[in-house]
Design a protein around this motif. Structure first.
Motif, PDB file in Angstrom:
ATOM      1  N   GLN A 178       0.781  -1.255   0.080  1.00 57.43           N
ATOM      2  CA  GLN A 178       0.105   0.053  -0.085  1.00 57.43           C
ATOM      3  C   GLN A 178       0.793   1.295  -0.073  1.00 57.43           C
ATOM      4  OE1 GLN A 178      -3.298  -0.125  -0.174  1.00 57.43           O
ATOM      5  NE2 GLN A 178      -3.323  -2.377  -0.230  1.00 57.43           N
ATOM      6  N   PRO A 179       0.168   2.340  -0.300  1.00 60.60           N
ATOM      7  CA  PRO A 179       1.083   3.595  -0.465  1.00 60.60           C
ATOM      8  C   PRO A 179       1.661   3.930   1.093  1.00 60.60           C
ATOM      9  CG  PRO A 179      -0.807   3.985  -1.758  1.00 60.60           C
ATOM     10  CD  PRO A 179      -1.179   2.581  -1.242  1.00 60.60           C
ATOM     11  N   ASP A 180       3.094   4.535   1.098  1.00 63.48           N
ATOM     12  CA  ASP A 180       3.719   4.558   2.350  1.00 63.48           C
ATOM     13  C   ASP A 180       3.901   3.558   3.284  1.00 63.48           C
ATOM     14  OD1 ASP A 180       3.801   7.401   1.729  1.00 63.48           O
ATOM     15  OD2 ASP A 180       1.764   7.522   2.046  1.00 63.48           O
ATOM     16  N   ASP A 181       3.676   2.394   2.697  1.00 64.18           N
ATOM     17  CA  ASP A 181       4.069   0.942   3.324  1.00 64.18           C
ATOM     18  C   ASP A 181       4.727   0.089   2.769  1.00 64.18           C
ATOM     19  OD1 ASP A 181       3.561  -0.716   5.269  1.00 64.18           O
ATOM     20  OD2 ASP A 181       1.416  -0.926   5.308  1.00 64.18           O
ATOM     21  N   ALA A 182       4.880  -0.918   3.362  1.00 69.67           N
ATOM     22  CA  ALA A 182       6.034  -1.830   2.356  1.00 69.67           C
ATOM     23  C   ALA A 182       5.522  -3.346   2.742  1.00 69.67           C
ATOM     24  CB  ALA A 182       7.641  -1.854   3.042  1.00 69.67           C
ATOM     25  N   VAL A 183       5.927  -4.202   1.746  1.00 67.55           N
ATOM     26  CA  VAL A 183       5.718  -5.574   1.887  1.00 67.55           C
ATOM     27  C   VAL A 183       7.175  -6.423   1.994  1.00 67.55           C
ATOM     28  CG1 VAL A 183       5.167  -7.846   1.142  1.00 67.55           C
ATOM     29  CG2 VAL A 183       3.388  -5.958   1.117  1.00 67.55           C
ATOM     30  N   ILE A 184       7.633  -7.194   2.949  1.00 66.76           N
ATOM     31  CA  ILE A 184       8.779  -7.801   2.979  1.00 66.76           C
ATOM     32  C   ILE A 184       8.391  -8.998   2.343  1.00 66.76           C
ATOM     33  CG2 ILE A 184      10.427  -8.880   4.371  1.00 66.76           C
ATOM     34  CD1 ILE A 184      10.455  -6.005   4.120  1.00 66.76           C
TER      35      ILE A 184
END
Length: 230
Positions: free
Chosen positions: A154-160
């Motif tokens: 998602q915008p301003d987020d991250a997925v590892i």
């Protein structure tokens, strides 16, 4: 004793039947037993690689400072801890980094709203590329993962996103197997607000080792001062 009498006596003889049957059947039974042991071990290692991918992705989503006044920073030492933890969980018999390669990627959203791999860290001697792209790779709007099963940030987020490519080490013989490559992927969304600008060094004067993807390094060690050795 003529030939006819001899043949009749041999036909009536039964004293060696059990031994003959065992001699004929033993190779088949032994082969089936060894094949079963190999398949069971292969299934166990397959499950272990899958669990390792989940373990690394989960830990990667949690790392960072615990301050509440700013977004959590992550450090190269955190990545080193994750990699060493994976090595410990895999155990010496598996030799994860000697026989495989681990890719840890941070999937984020760029200024144009597209998914991309912001940074990537790797460990392992197996000379294979990631199946999903290197650091800086543009992923468009579909995200990362197998076709139809992609995950996205998602915008301003991250997925590892974690990928493991491992070469199975036979318990008995590789002749019982076909392709010995085991692959696993896992992903977790970052749990807290994270500083996505970069991965930091805790001490720029004495920087921690970076798990760069341009090198193919095996087992990690710990020096007397507590730092990790290549």
């Amino acid at each position: 004793m003529n030939l006819t009498t001899l043949l009749r006596r041999l036909r009536r003889a039964r004293s060696g039947v059990a031994m003959t049957e065992f001699a004929l059947g033993a190779p088949i039974l032994l082969t089936a037993g060894l094949w079963g042991a190999e398949m069971a071990n292969y299934a166990l290692i397959n499950m272990k690689v899958s669990q390792l991918a989940e373990h690394i992705a989960d830990n990667g989503s949690r790392i960072g400072d615990s301050g509440t006044l700013q977004n959590r920073k992550i450090y190269e030492s955190d990545i080193n801890d994750i990699m060493y933890g994976a090595q410990m969980q895999a155990g010496g018999g598996m030799d994860l980094f000697e026989n495989g390669r681990v890719f840890v990627s941070s999937v984020e959203v760029d200024a144009d709203g597209n998914q991309y791999i912001h940074w990537q860290r790797c460990r392992g001697t197996k000379n294979v590329p990631s199946g999903y792209g290197a650091a800086g790779s543009k992923l468009g709007t579909v995200g990362i993962g197998p076709a139809g099963q992609e995950v996205f940030a998602q915008p301003d987020d991250a997925v590892i996103f974690v990928e493991i490519n491992y070469t199975y080490q036979p318990l008995v013989s590789e002749k019982f197997l076909g392709d010995r490559t085991i692959q696993a992927i896992a992903s977790f969304t970052v749990r807290d607000d994270r500083d996505l600008t970069q991965i930091y060094q805790r001490d720029s004067g004495d920087p921690d080792d970076i798990q760069t993807c341009s090198e193919f390094r095996g087992k990690m060690g710990i020096a007397t001062d507590g730092s990790f050795t290549s």
